[in-house]
Design a protein around this motif. Structure first.
Motif, PDB file in Angstrom:
ATOM      1  N   ALA A   1       6.373  -1.591   3.061  1.00 39.34           N
ATOM      2  CA  ALA A   1       5.549  -0.655   2.299  1.00 39.34           C
ATOM      3  C   ALA A   1       4.068  -0.987   2.460  1.00 39.34           C
ATOM      4  CB  ALA A   1       5.939  -0.691   0.828  1.00 39.34           C
ATOM      5  N   ALA A   2       3.725  -2.270   2.488  1.00 36.28           N
ATOM      6  CA  ALA A   2       2.322  -2.665   2.679  1.00 36.28           C
ATOM      7  C   ALA A   2       1.840  -2.275   4.071  1.00 36.28           C
ATOM      8  CB  ALA A   2       2.171  -4.161   2.461  1.00 36.28           C
TER       9      ALA A   2
ATOM     10  N   LYS B   1      -4.344   8.250   2.552  1.00 38.91           N
ATOM     11  CA  LYS B   1      -3.518   9.458   2.606  1.00 38.91           C
ATOM     12  C   LYS B   1      -2.289   9.292   1.718  1.00 38.91           C
ATOM     13  CE  LYS B   1      -4.814  10.493   7.348  1.00 38.91           C
ATOM     14  NZ  LYS B   1      -4.334  10.612   8.714  1.00 38.91           N
ATOM     15  N   SER B   2      -1.776  10.399   1.264  1.00 41.00           N
ATOM     16  CA  SER B   2      -0.589  10.380   0.431  1.00 41.00           C
ATOM     17  C   SER B   2       0.630  10.116   1.308  1.00 41.00           C
ATOM     18  CB  SER B   2      -0.446  11.723  -0.281  1.00 41.00           C
ATOM     19  OG  SER B   2       0.749  11.739  -1.024  1.00 41.00           O
ATOM     20  N   HIS B   3       1.442   9.159   0.905  1.00 38.09           N
ATOM     21  CA  HIS B   3       2.640   8.843   1.677  1.00 38.09           C
ATOM     22  C   HIS B   3       3.717   8.314   0.737  1.00 38.09           C
ATOM     23  CE1 HIS B   3       0.039   5.294   1.607  1.00 38.09           C
ATOM     24  NE2 HIS B   3       1.152   4.615   1.466  1.00 38.09           N
ATOM     25  N   LYS B   4       4.955   8.438   1.181  1.00 39.21           N
ATOM     26  CA  LYS B   4       6.080   7.997   0.380  1.00 39.21           C
ATOM     27  C   LYS B   4       7.168   7.491   1.318  1.00 39.21           C
ATOM     28  CE  LYS B   4       9.329   9.560  -3.112  1.00 39.21           C
ATOM     29  NZ  LYS B   4       9.771  10.686  -3.935  1.00 39.21           N
TER      30      LYS B   4
ATOM     31  N   LYS C   1     -10.794   3.294  -5.555  1.00 41.75           N
ATOM     32  CA  LYS C   1      -9.655   3.137  -6.444  1.00 41.75           C
ATOM     33  C   LYS C   1      -9.756   1.796  -7.161  1.00 41.75           C
ATOM     34  CE  LYS C   1      -6.521   5.826  -3.583  1.00 41.75           C
ATOM     35  NZ  LYS C   1      -5.278   5.797  -2.817  1.00 41.75           N
TER      36      LYS C   1
ATOM     37  N   VAL D   1       2.976   0.251   5.897  1.00 43.01           N
ATOM     38  CA  VAL D   1       2.811   1.710   5.907  1.00 43.01           C
ATOM     39  C   VAL D   1       1.516   2.082   5.207  1.00 43.01           C
ATOM     40  CG1 VAL D   1       3.772   3.874   4.993  1.00 43.01           C
ATOM     41  CG2 VAL D   1       5.266   2.228   6.114  1.00 43.01           C
ATOM     42  N   ASP D   2       1.218   1.424   4.084  1.00 41.35           N
ATOM     43  CA  ASP D   2      -0.026   1.699   3.367  1.00 41.35           C
ATOM     44  C   ASP D   2      -1.244   1.340   4.206  1.00 41.35           C
ATOM     45  OD1 ASP D   2      -1.429   2.505   0.944  1.00 41.35           O
ATOM     46  OD2 ASP D   2      -2.016   0.397   0.834  1.00 41.35           O
ATOM     47  N   ALA D   3      -1.154   0.257   4.973  1.00 39.60           N
ATOM     48  CA  ALA D   3      -2.282  -0.142   5.826  1.00 39.60           C
ATOM     49  C   ALA D   3      -2.506   0.873   6.939  1.00 39.60           C
ATOM     50  CB  ALA D   3      -2.028  -1.525   6.416  1.00 39.60           C
TER      51      ALA D   3
ATOM     52  N   TYR E   1      -1.570   4.244   6.908  1.00 37.62           N
ATOM     53  CA  TYR E   1      -1.956   5.560   6.428  1.00 37.62           C
ATOM     54  C   TYR E   1      -3.140   5.527   5.466  1.00 37.62           C
ATOM     55  CZ  TYR E   1       2.201   7.355   8.633  1.00 37.62           C
ATOM     56  OH  TYR E   1       3.141   7.694   9.550  1.00 37.62           O
ATOM     57  N   GLY E   2      -3.500   4.365   4.959  1.00 39.40           N
ATOM     58  CA  GLY E   2      -4.682   4.227   4.126  1.00 39.40           C
ATOM     59  C   GLY E   2      -4.648   5.091   2.885  1.00 39.40           C
TER      60      GLY E   2
END
Length: 129
Positions: free
Chosen positions: A90-91, A100-103, A61, A93-95, A97-98
């Motif tokens: 949010a950071a 993967k799509s998440h919200k 990306k 959660v992103d770390a 789930y990498g």
């Protein structure tokens, strides 16, 4: 004299048997350790190969530009949580789930009825033995 010879023979046989069993145990434990190390090494190699394959399959990306966050404690959300804290959550959660799509749908404060001292007492008294 006959009793002394028998006693010495039994003593010597006992020492030989004990040390032979100890040496046998050392050999068994050493072999077991080498087997475990080999299995762990193979497992690590498999995980590394899977990670490399996954990295090759997923496109890289483009780096998103990050704008600096202003020093403010104002909130736009309902819970009274500062925007900086939501950004950190949010950071995290992103770390986790990498790629993967998440919200994140909502962030709410925990309603804890006990004080920190009360929680420490509960933890101390309910710890397993």
């Amino acid at each position: 004299m006959e009793n002394i010879n028998l006693a010495l023979t039994l003593l010597l046989a006992g020492f030989i048997i004990v040390f032979a069993v100890l040496v046998l145990l050392i050999i068994i434990i050493t072999i077991y350790g080498k087997i475990i190390q080999a299995v762990q090494k193979k497992s690590a190699e498999r995980k590394q190969k899977k990670a490399e394959q996954k990295a090759q399959e997923t496109p890289v990306k483009a780096a998103e530009t990050v704008t600096p966050v202003e020093e403010s404690t104002t909130t736009d959300n309902d819970g009274g949580i500062p925007d900086e804290i939501i950004a950190v959550i949010a950071a995290a959660v992103d770390a986790v789930y990498g790629g993967k799509s998440h919200k994140i749908k909502s962030v709410k404060r925990s309603r804890n009825a006990r004080s920190a001292w009360g929680n420490a007492g509960v933890v101390e008294n309910t710890r397993p033995f």
